[in-house]
Design an enzyme around this catalytic site. Structure first.
Site, PDB file in Angstrom:
ATOM      1  CG  HIS A   1      34.724  41.583  43.008  1.00  0.00           C
ATOM      2  ND1 HIS A   1      34.336  40.536  42.334  1.00  0.00           N
ATOM      3  CD2 HIS A   1      34.569  40.564  44.292  1.00  0.00           C
ATOM      4  CE1 HIS A   1      34.769  39.086  41.958  1.00  0.00           C
ATOM      5  NE2 HIS A   1      33.628  39.521  42.847  1.00  0.00           N
ATOM      6  CB  CYS A   2      34.093  43.743  37.888  1.00  0.00           C
ATOM      7  SG  CYS A   2      35.082  45.248  37.831  1.00  0.00           S
ATOM      8  CB  SER A   3      37.410  40.919  35.921  1.00  0.00           C
ATOM      9  OG  SER A   3      38.506  40.106  35.276  1.00  0.00           O
TER      10      SER A   3
ATOM     11  CB  THR B   1      34.819  47.666  40.976  1.00  0.00           C
ATOM     12  OG1 THR B   1      33.918  46.177  40.210  1.00  0.00           O
ATOM     13  CG2 THR B   1      34.753  48.454  42.183  1.00  0.00           C
TER      14      THR B   1
END
Length: 376
Positions: free
Chosen positions: A278-280, A286
């Site tokens: 995950h990223c934001s 991602t």
């Protein structure tokens, strides 16, 4: 009486010739570099998809964007719950999204294991690109809902589980991800998960930080944690990468660090278990991470070379990103991220081919500067 004047240097033929000379030198340098790259491409059989110019890569990205627009348009014009491109429109689901324009496809999303009368929605998508490798691409957890990701980890992964986090909790003055894991070892307190029993099913958990270290080579903070649910336990590795600002690409040492992180995350993971990435928003960084992980394996195994031998104009990068977007919208979010994938694959192709270079081309081929693209 003395009068002052602004004296300007007259435009001279000499300065014009100087600029012309500099321009000619620049053009000559670009031509030499292009010629060197062409010799290298020929010497090391660089396939067509790795010879694309920056403009051609941009055109590929636009094609991916148009395909995605068509999918989204189909889902809005003719809402069909059975459509591959349907999205969840319930109020509960909308409230759980970090961003209104980044959603999982309704028929390819993770379902939380909760009692049937409760909403099982989480903004997370299962991703499969090759046999034996699985991922779950998800958004950074929101405050008040961070227990959902731990519930998902418990039910969807084997022991040990791996989480790859590609964002900071706070970036560029904006909240990107809630602090859903224990931060340091200064306290012995365990993180309590779902203390209020949100879904009324008795799922209560604790997360204890067992160790914390910094891996310089991967520029990552490595946390070893113990997830306990109703007396049962699961080890969780949490790898937080620090070298990738939002909407950007890793450069220089950050690029090498990312490639080490990709390998490390696989080494820590239980074979066959999906890695949580995950990223934001769970799509840009991602998607790029997952695309690189898959394509580098395909390159190492020889699968890419086999594919292009059968079909010389096959583009595995475009094909991979398109398959990613069929499973989760907006994966590999920007044209610079797409170009980065091509760049890394090109460099790794040349690296693979130059392990035992042909004697007849060793002296005449100049090394290609890292990070450079073929000239437009």
């Amino acid at each position: 009486m003395t009068t002052s004047f602004d004296i300007k240097r007259p435009y001279s033929a000499l300065s014009k010739r100087s600029r012309s000379t500099e321009s000619n030198r620049s053009n000559s340098s670009q031509s030499a570099r292009k010629a060197s790259e062409e010799r290298m491409d020929e010497a090391y059989c660089v396939p067509a998809f790795l010879r694309l110019s920056r403009q051609e890569i941009l055109e590929k990205f636009h094609e991916l964007e148009w395909q995605q627009r068509d999918r989204i348009l189909e889902s809005t014009r003719e809402p069909d719950p059975d459509s591959l491109w349907a999205v969840e429109q319930t109020a509960d689901a909308k409230a759980r999204n970090r961003y209104t324009n980044v959603l999982p496809w309704a028929n390819n999303r993770i379902h939380l294991q909760v009692p049937p009368e409760h909403c099982d929605y989480i903004n997370a998508s299962p991703i499969i690109l090759s046999k034996g490798k699985k991922y779950i691409a998800t958004q950074g957890p929101k405050e008040g809902q961070f227990s959902h990701i731990w519930r998902m980890i418990w039910h969807e992964t084997a022991n040990p589980a791996v989480i790859v986090m590609l964002t900071q909790t706070w970036e560029a003055g904006r909240d990107k991800c809630f602090q859903y894991f224990p931060e340091d070892l200064n306290t012995n307190d365990e993180l309590t998960i779902n203390d209020d029993d949100e879904f009324g099913d008795g799922f209560k958990a604790t997360v204890k930080l067992l160790s914390l270290s910094q891996d310089v080579a991967s520029q990552s903070t490595i946390r070893k944690m113990l997830l306990t649910v109703n007396g049962e336990q699961k080890m969780v590795w949490h790898l937080l990468f620090s070298g990738w600002p939002d909407f950007c690409i890793p450069e220089g040492e950050n690029q090498s660090a990312l490639l080490r992180l990709i390998k490390m995350s696989e080494d820590y993971n239980n074979v066959g278990s999906p890695r949580i990435v995950h990223c934001s928003a769970g799509v840009g960084r991602t998607g790029t991470f997952i695309a690189l992980d898959h394509l580098l394996q395909e390159l190492d195994s020889g699968s890419i070379e086999e594919a292009i031998n059968k079909e010389p104009h096959f583009d595995p990068v475009f094909d991979t990103v398109n398959k990613l977007r069929e499973q989760r919208m907006t994966m590999v979010q920007s044209d610079s991220q797409l170009a980065f994938v091509y760049q890394v694959l090109r460099e790794k192709w040349l690296e693979k081919k130059t392990i035992a270079p042909s004697p007849e081309v060793t002296e005449e081929v100049e090394p290609r500067p890292p990070g450079a693209f073929p000239e437009d």
